[in-house]
Design an enzyme around this catalytic site. Structure first.
Site, PDB file in Angstrom:
ATOM      1  CG  MET A  95      20.895  15.691 -20.462  1.00  0.00           C
ATOM      2  SD  MET A  95      21.446  15.355 -18.780  1.00  0.00           S
ATOM      3  CE  MET A  95      20.704  16.745 -17.929  1.00  0.00           C
TER       4      MET A  95
ATOM      5  CD  GLU B 197      17.083  10.297 -18.793  1.00  0.00           C
ATOM      6  OE1 GLU B 197      17.182  11.440 -18.297  1.00  0.00           O
ATOM      7  OE2 GLU B 197      17.963   9.440 -18.649  1.00  0.00           O
TER       8      GLU B 197
END
Length: 878
Positions: free
Chosen positions: A336, A371
């Site tokens: 994330m 990411e």
């Protein structure tokens, strides 16, 4: 977020279809300028019938009926104080939200889920200036919409700032969302607990009351209280630590840049780190549990390299002074992209040179690249709403290709990218697919946007557009997009305009003159008739579902082209076929080559049918050069025979990626009933002379799939003949594989696949060597009963149980074992909440049943239609 089909998608939520894998066992200045992006639908401003309003938990009317928040009040700044207790597994917290009233209102609507509000007060700017106490707010709760209403005693005035103070508390969440607990065991067997956040897309509201929608960007000042044995991390660097009574410490972090709530992150843990600095002075740190610190060094090296690349490629420096990457023991997705504090599943960040495989290295590099791309695509520029999450995830997947190719060419990721597109074609060729951009309002609908369509199809159509516009123009367009929308929100059309437009906002504000419109002219496009409407073309790829089939029929130097919707499992003779074709029409940027020259020809197919004239006679024509386009090609007449003949005669005249594309398309066409299986199998006969590892892998994957399909169904005559055929024709390929882990990434992946297939086929030398190695492993540190360990969630994390079951079920013998385990432990599995949290995190759980049902139906029809042809072909060819 990375979700992956391997674990299964990269990286944020790059979702990795684990749910599908599991299920298949059973078969986003007091006066301040008001920005236009916050324009409110007229329906929100109108007075509604009071009867239409929902009821709060206390029985009073709740003043807001919509799922989306009103914009009469917008946040400017959050001041958060968080104090988690890792013994009692709960937290107490307080916040001060600075808001701007944009319209007269007597309530403020916030998101809040599973939080106990203990106090809420309001102060005006004047109250704050004169240190007046806050006015108590009446709090109403509407859990169905995950909202609270703060009823204010006096109307808020437009253009005024106010300060909302809220005290609240909650348990640290179970599962992988919000502010949750995660555990790990030390080498000595001690269990330790950490507290970690994961907010995308709609879970910041589980950690603090907030305006939890991507458009409501604000600045965040965060303070965290902790014990001395822990450290605290957040998006920004730590400014200072204050010692409190009782030995507690309070860490203060710099105020963040303007960002959306889902990117806020904070962690309390006892991890250790390794650090380095980029060429532009950004401090990069990789954190892991103390026993796994030694596995963080590759991630540091890769991050430093990739961050330097992105700063140059985007022509925009990473805006923070630090970047932390941390491996979390319990984590729902692959990773994330929280701004400045990226969280990863351990398998997506840690790399042990002694035990990790080549594919592990490629995987970790890809997820880091994904990411880091989000720090620009998603964080700096954020989609306006979750219907356009592909602007985040599709771009991050696409940038994996660009960045890894540039920084780690030895990983040969360029060849892997074809599988990114092939994977989504398998989904997009089903009627149950969806458009890249579609409405999503409820939290469930938003979660379902994080799928292979947003991630992979988004990446593939961007790669196709890059090839069409030229790499240089595409990159300049991306830079324009990022610079024009920095710290703001964007939508589909903003991207297409940036890719068509040659101007930056600065060209106007500095007094310069800039001429442009939404049509783009370039040398690349001159041969296509001049101007091309990028928005018009790309809308056909984002606003309708599915993938086109381009049908090519050659008559001498004349080519007749036709496009239709490509559907697997629904044949042209089926009554529903014509209805399912509907009004589908794409603007397809075609590329093609011929036997006569190395030139790449281009043409935009905008109509259902078209004709092209070749400049000279040719023995074959091949569309979709290097498989860059997102479409399947069918050659009518002698087209397939001509290409098969060329492969048999001299396959190197066709590019390796073209050979992969041919193998992929020919078997896809069999699934759609447009080509007989024997013609597809004829094409694979040349593979015994193939030297490209990616091409061999693609061909053998289909042949191995057919073998396992026959073996699983006990169609013994066909499976035996197919075994003999594979061992006979691919013996040279099998024999030249060693059992050592050396060579390029693709050499090692081919070796793994070929040796696995050889053992599946009971090839005696392979069985002997595998048995020998297995015995050695068992005598050293081998572990039995893996599935039970997954259930315990200690050695093997519960989040990985679905992956473990899927891996075991890939093997014919293991399939029955895995299914028996699921049946026998179903009641217990229902109680393992984390197991189902992992399934939910990994896939679209509502329409999954439709996908599975359609896939099963397709497979049954395939077998009925092609089994006789497979049986006959084998009899002729062995």
């Amino acid at each position: 977020v990375f979700h992956s089909s391997a674990m299964v998608n990269s990286h944020g939520k790059p979702i990795f279809n684990i749910y599908i894998g599991f299920y298949c066992l059973a078969v986003i200045l007091p006066k301040i300028c008001i920005c236009s992006q916050f324009s409110m639908p007229s329906s929100y401003q109108s007075n509604k019938d009071p009867g239409a309003f929902p009821v709060a938990t206390n029985g009073e009317p709740f003043p807001w009926p919509e799922l989306r928040l009103p914009n009469m009040v917008t946040p400017l700044h959050y001041d958060l104080l968080i104090h988690p207790n890792l013994t009692s597994l709960d937290f107490v917290a307080s916040e001060k939200i600075e808001v701007l009233a944009r319209d007269t209102t007597q309530f403020i609507i916030l998101h809040s889920k599973d939080l106990e509000i203990t106090s809420a007060t309001l102060r005006s700017e004047e109250d704050s200036r004169y240190m007046k106490p806050g006015k108590k707010l009446h709090v109403l709760s509407h859990p169905t919409h995950q909202q609270i209403a703060l009823l204010v005693p006096e109307k808020l005035m437009p253009g005024w700032k106010y300060y909302v103070d809220i005290d609240f508390q909650a348990k640290l969440a179970d599962g992988f969302a919000g502010f949750y607990k995660s555990t790990y065991r030390t080498l000595g067997g001690e269990q330790r607990t950490i507290a970690v956040t994961d907010f995308q897309p709609t879970e910041a509201r589980m950690a603090f009351p907030c305006f939890d929608e991507p458009l409501f960007k604000a600045n965040f000042s965060i303070r965290i209280r902790r014990e001395s044995r822990h450290i605290a991390l957040s998006n920004m660097p730590k400014v200072k630590t204050i010692e409190l009574e009782g030995g507690l410490l309070e860490d203060h972090f710099e105020t963040t840049v303007k960002m959306s709530t889902y990117l806020v992150a904070y962690i309390v843990c006892d991890f250790t780190s390794v650090s380095g600095t980029t060429s532009s002075g950004v401090k990069v740190s990789i954190y892991a549990s103390p026993d796994k610190w030694s596995q963080t060094h590759y991630a540091l090296q890769a991050t430093l390299k990739l961050l330097d690349f992105y700063e140059k490629y985007f022509d925009i420096n990473y805006p923070l002074s630090k970047l932390d990457l941390i491996a979390i023991p319990d984590f729902g997705s692959g990773a994330m992209e929280n701004w400045g504090l990226i969280t990863y599943r351990e398998t997506s960040l840690l790399f042990d040179p002694k035990t990790s495989s080549a594919s592990d290295k490629l995987w970790v590099t890809k997820v880091i690249a994904h990411e880091l791309a989000h720090q620009w695509f998603g964080n700096l520029v954020t989609m306006e709403w979750w219907n356009d999450i592909w602007l985040n995830e599709g771009f991050a997947n696409y940038m994996e290709l660009i960045s890894v190719n540039a920084t780690y060419p030895e990983l040969q990721f360029d060849d892997s990218f074809l599988d990114v597109c092939f994977e989504v074609i398998a989904r997009d060729s089903l009627n149950s697919s969806r458009p890249i951009s579609k409405p999503a309002e409820t939290t469930t609908q938003i979660q379902e946007m994080f799928d292979v369509v947003s991630y992979n199809k988004g990446a593939c159509i961007l790669n196709m557009l890059k090839d069409f516009l030229s790499e240089e123009k595409f990159q300049k367009g991306i830079i324009r997009y990022l610079k024009n929308f920095s710290y703001r929100n964007a939508k589909n059309d903003d991207l297409w305009h940036s890719l068509s437009n040659s101007c930056l906002e600065g060209d106007f504000t500095s007094g310069g003159v800039c001429y442009s419109d939404s049509r783009m002219t370039s040398n690349t496009l001159a041969s296509l008739g001049g101007n091309v409407e990028v928005k018009e073309m790309m809308s056909t790829w984002t606003l309708q579902k599915g993938i086109p089939l381009v049908v090519v029929k050659r008559d001498g130097r004349s080519l007749r082209l036709q496009q239709e919707r490509f559907l697997k499992g629904v044949f042209k003779e089926d009554p529903e076929w014509r209805t399912l074709q509907g009004r589908y029409l794409w603007h397809i940027p075609l590329t093609y080559s011929t036997s006569s020259s190395n030139a790449i020809h281009r043409h935009i197919l905008k109509s259902k049918t078209d004709t092209l004239d070749l400049p000279e006679e040719t023995s074959w024509v091949k569309f979709n050069v290097d498989s860059t386009g997102y479409y399947v090609v069918h050659y009518e007449g002698n087209g397939w025979a001509e290409l098969t003949a060329q492969l048999n005669q001299n396959h190197t005249l066709l590019r390796p990626k073209d050979r992969i594309g041919l193998i992929h398309d020919v078997f896809q066409l069999v699934s759609a009933g447009r080509l007989t299986l024997d013609k597809a199998l004829d094409m694979t006969r040349y593979l015994q002379h193939e030297t490209s590892s990616p091409v061999l892998l693609k061909g053998l994957s289909y042949l191995g799939l057919f073998y396992h399909m026959m073996d699983l169904r006990n169609i013994s005559d066909v499976s035996e003949n197919l075994k003999h055929y594979l061992l006979q024709y691919f013996k040279p390929v099998i024999d030249r594989q060693s059992w050592s882990d050396e060579g390029s990434v693709w050499d090692r992946m081919l070796r793994s696949a070929v040796l696995k297939l050889a053992c599946d086929l009971n090839h005696a030398p392979c069985i002997r060597k595998a048995a020998e190695l297995f015995s050695q492993w068992m005598e050293s540190n081998g572990k039995l009963k893996l599935i039970e360990l997954g259930m315990e969630g200690k050695v093997i994390k519960t989040q990985d149980l679905a992956v473990l079951l899927q891996a075991i079920a890939r093997n014919t013998k293991g399939q029955q074992l895995a299914w028996s385990f699921v049946r026998e432990n179903w009641t217990h599995l229902l109680q393992v909440k984390l197991f189902f949290e992992s399934l939910k995190a990994q896939g679209s759980h509502l329409d999954i049943f439709q996908i599975v049902l359609e896939t099963i139906t397709k497979n049954i029809k395939w077998l009925e239609k092609n089994l006789p042809a497979l049986r006959t072909w084998l009899l002729v060819n062995i």
